[in-house]
Design an enzyme around this catalytic site. Sequence first.
Site, PDB file in Angstrom:
ATOM      1  N   LYS A  10       0.829  -1.207   0.000  1.00 22.86           N
ATOM      2  CA  LYS A  10       0.000   0.000   0.000  1.00 22.86           C
ATOM      3  C   LYS A  10       0.870   1.267   0.000  1.00 22.86           C
ATOM      4  O   LYS A  10       2.086   1.197   0.245  1.00 22.86           O
ATOM      5  CB  LYS A  10      -0.928  -0.040   1.223  1.00 22.86           C
ATOM      6  CG  LYS A  10      -1.962  -1.188   1.164  1.00 22.86           C
ATOM      7  CD  LYS A  10      -2.928  -1.118   2.346  1.00 22.86           C
ATOM      8  CE  LYS A  10      -3.980  -2.216   2.258  1.00 22.86           C
ATOM      9  NZ  LYS A  10      -4.996  -2.092   3.333  1.00 22.86           N
ATOM     10  N   TYR A  50     -12.288  -1.665  -3.833  1.00 18.91           N
ATOM     11  CA  TYR A  50     -12.838  -1.860  -2.484  1.00 18.91           C
ATOM     12  C   TYR A  50     -14.367  -1.724  -2.471  1.00 18.91           C
ATOM     13  O   TYR A  50     -14.944  -1.398  -1.431  1.00 18.91           O
ATOM     14  CB  TYR A  50     -12.217  -0.859  -1.515  1.00 18.91           C
ATOM     15  CG  TYR A  50     -10.870  -1.295  -0.952  1.00 18.91           C
ATOM     16  CD1 TYR A  50     -10.746  -2.494  -0.247  1.00 18.91           C
ATOM     17  CD2 TYR A  50      -9.730  -0.510  -1.096  1.00 18.91           C
ATOM     18  CE1 TYR A  50      -9.526  -2.897   0.287  1.00 18.91           C
ATOM     19  CE2 TYR A  50      -8.500  -0.906  -0.557  1.00 18.91           C
ATOM     20  CZ  TYR A  50      -8.414  -2.104   0.131  1.00 18.91           C
ATOM     21  OH  TYR A  50      -7.209  -2.487   0.669  1.00 18.91           O
ATOM     22  N   ARG A  86      -1.740 -14.152   3.891  1.00 16.90           N
ATOM     23  CA  ARG A  86      -2.430 -13.501   5.017  1.00 16.90           C
ATOM     24  C   ARG A  86      -1.697 -13.759   6.331  1.00 16.90           C
ATOM     25  O   ARG A  86      -1.640 -12.883   7.192  1.00 16.90           O
ATOM     26  CB  ARG A  86      -3.902 -13.936   5.080  1.00 16.90           C
ATOM     27  CG  ARG A  86      -4.717 -13.298   3.946  1.00 16.90           C
ATOM     28  CD  ARG A  86      -6.212 -13.397   4.125  1.00 16.90           C
ATOM     29  NE  ARG A  86      -6.755 -12.607   5.212  1.00 16.90           N
ATOM     30  CZ  ARG A  86      -7.230 -11.365   5.105  1.00 16.90           C
ATOM     31  NH1 ARG A  86      -7.189 -10.717   3.943  1.00 16.90           N
ATOM     32  NH2 ARG A  86      -7.731 -10.745   6.147  1.00 16.90           N
ATOM     33  N   THR A  92      -5.666  -7.428  10.320  1.00 15.37           N
ATOM     34  CA  THR A  92      -5.945  -6.110   9.737  1.00 15.37           C
ATOM     35  C   THR A  92      -5.419  -4.975  10.617  1.00 15.37           C
ATOM     36  O   THR A  92      -4.799  -4.026  10.126  1.00 15.37           O
ATOM     37  CB  THR A  92      -7.473  -5.942   9.555  1.00 15.37           C
ATOM     38  OG1 THR A  92      -7.978  -7.073   8.845  1.00 15.37           O
ATOM     39  CG2 THR A  92      -7.804  -4.667   8.794  1.00 15.37           C
ATOM     40  N   ASN A 113      -2.095  -0.016   6.932  1.00 16.82           N
ATOM     41  CA  ASN A 113      -1.544  -1.281   7.421  1.00 16.82           C
ATOM     42  C   ASN A 113      -0.639  -1.969   6.397  1.00 16.82           C
ATOM     43  O   ASN A 113      -0.447  -3.176   6.436  1.00 16.82           O
ATOM     44  CB  ASN A 113      -2.676  -2.190   7.908  1.00 16.82           C
ATOM     45  CG  ASN A 113      -3.702  -2.463   6.815  1.00 16.82           C
ATOM     46  OD1 ASN A 113      -3.544  -2.025   5.680  1.00 16.82           O
ATOM     47  ND2 ASN A 113      -4.739  -3.205   7.155  1.00 16.82           N
ATOM     48  N   HIS A 116      -1.985  -5.502   1.460  1.00 12.23           N
ATOM     49  CA  HIS A 116      -3.310  -6.104   1.225  1.00 12.23           C
ATOM     50  C   HIS A 116      -3.107  -7.533   0.760  1.00 12.23           C
ATOM     51  O   HIS A 116      -2.153  -7.820   0.045  1.00 12.23           O
ATOM     52  CB  HIS A 116      -4.067  -5.344   0.125  1.00 12.23           C
ATOM     53  CG  HIS A 116      -5.264  -6.105  -0.381  1.00 12.23           C
ATOM     54  ND1 HIS A 116      -6.484  -6.049   0.236  1.00 12.23           N
ATOM     55  CD2 HIS A 116      -5.389  -7.008  -1.403  1.00 12.23           C
ATOM     56  CE1 HIS A 116      -7.330  -6.866  -0.390  1.00 12.23           C
ATOM     57  NE2 HIS A 116      -6.691  -7.449  -1.390  1.00 12.23           N
ATOM     58  N   GLU A 127      -9.876  -9.945  -7.685  1.00 15.73           N
ATOM     59  CA  GLU A 127      -8.824  -8.941  -7.472  1.00 15.73           C
ATOM     60  C   GLU A 127      -7.665  -9.094  -8.460  1.00 15.73           C
ATOM     61  O   GLU A 127      -7.120  -8.089  -8.927  1.00 15.73           O
ATOM     62  CB  GLU A 127      -8.318  -9.035  -6.028  1.00 15.73           C
ATOM     63  CG  GLU A 127      -9.390  -8.599  -5.025  1.00 15.73           C
ATOM     64  CD  GLU A 127      -8.956  -8.736  -3.576  1.00 15.73           C
ATOM     65  OE1 GLU A 127      -7.841  -9.228  -3.305  1.00 15.73           O
ATOM     66  OE2 GLU A 127      -9.749  -8.324  -2.704  1.00 15.73           O
TER      67      GLU A 127
HETATM   68  P1  GDP Z   1      -8.161  -6.938   5.261  1.00 17.00           P
HETATM   69  O1  GDP Z   1      -8.781  -8.036   4.426  1.00 17.00           O
HETATM   70  O2  GDP Z   1      -7.350  -7.474   6.414  1.00 17.00           O
HETATM   71  O3  GDP Z   1      -7.376  -5.936   4.439  1.00 17.00           O
HETATM   72  O4  GDP Z   1      -9.370  -6.135   5.964  1.00 17.00           O
HETATM   73  P2  GDP Z   1     -10.786  -5.610   5.431  1.00 17.00           P
HETATM   74  O5  GDP Z   1     -11.167  -6.257   4.136  1.00 17.00           O
HETATM   75  O6  GDP Z   1     -11.743  -5.737   6.577  1.00 17.00           O
HETATM   76  O7  GDP Z   1     -10.563  -4.039   5.212  1.00 17.00           O
HETATM   77  C1  GDP Z   1      -9.934  -3.564   4.038  1.00 17.00           C
HETATM   78  C2  GDP Z   1      -8.998  -2.450   4.430  1.00 17.00           C
HETATM   79  O8  GDP Z   1      -9.772  -1.357   4.941  1.00 17.00           O
HETATM   80  C3  GDP Z   1      -8.011  -2.768   5.551  1.00 17.00           C
HETATM   81  O9  GDP Z   1      -6.857  -3.444   5.124  1.00 17.00           O
HETATM   82  C4  GDP Z   1      -7.699  -1.390   6.090  1.00 17.00           C
HETATM   83  O10 GDP Z   1      -6.768  -0.693   5.257  1.00 17.00           O
HETATM   84  C5  GDP Z   1      -9.051  -0.695   5.989  1.00 17.00           C
HETATM   85  N1  GDP Z   1      -9.848  -0.819   7.226  1.00 17.00           N
HETATM   86  C6  GDP Z   1     -10.413  -1.942   7.748  1.00 17.00           C
HETATM   87  N2  GDP Z   1     -11.085  -1.681   8.876  1.00 17.00           N
HETATM   88  C7  GDP Z   1     -10.952  -0.332   9.085  1.00 17.00           C
HETATM   89  C8  GDP Z   1     -11.435   0.564  10.095  1.00 17.00           C
HETATM   90  O11 GDP Z   1     -12.126   0.156  11.036  1.00 17.00           O
HETATM   91  N3  GDP Z   1     -11.092   1.884   9.964  1.00 17.00           N
HETATM   92  C9  GDP Z   1     -10.335   2.342   8.917  1.00 17.00           C
HETATM   93  N4  GDP Z   1     -10.042   3.657   8.869  1.00 17.00           N
HETATM   94  N5  GDP Z   1      -9.869   1.523   7.956  1.00 17.00           N
HETATM   95  C10 GDP Z   1     -10.159   0.210   8.033  1.00 17.00           C
END
Ligand code: GDP
Length: 138
Positions: A10, A50, A86, A92, A113, A116, A127
């Site tokens: 990222k 997304y 992962r 996350t 973070n 991805h 994706e």
């Molecule tokens: P991942 O599969 O571990 O990447 O998690 P998700 O699919 O739930 O979320 C996608 C991305 O959105 C994450 O990698 C973070 O960059 C962001 N994200 C997830 N949860 C949050 C949150 O609660 N707040 C914010 N600001 N960003 C979030």
Amino acid sequence: MIEQTLAIIKPDGVARNLIGEIIHRIETSGLKIQAMKMVQLSVKQAEGFYAVHRDKPFFPSLTSFMSEGPVVLMILSGENAIQKWRDLMGATDPAKAVPGTIRREFGQSIERNTTHGSDAPETAAFETAYFFGGMERL
Ligand code: GDP
């Protein structure tokens, strides 16, 4: 089972010169980098990627972050590649990620973070096809 997964370094990871460190971790894990490119996403491209999160409160912030600077896009392949990548990334939220994982060591916040990874075969298919053409996905 041999799988393909989409990995992204990222904008926070690229900006902090973590490309080499992250690629080193991928290669030493045994995963293969099958395709790779560096691009700066537009907000629209980040929104499309997304789209499953479009109703979440963090969607505008997430898509703005993902388009703030270049990202590295990769297709990783190997045995259980989806779960393996992962596991290397960690949870996350960097604060909750296992010590030694990429997100724990380098993540700045739950949003910033650093990496991805696809979370299931169906999302990996969507994706990888979102960012790479058929020839690169062979
Ligand atoms: P991942 O599969 O571990 O990447 O998690 P998700 O699919 O739930 O979320 C996608 C991305 O959105 C994450 O990698 C973070 O960059 C962001 N994200 C997830 N949860 C949050 C949150 O609660 N707040 C914010 N600001 N960003 C979030």
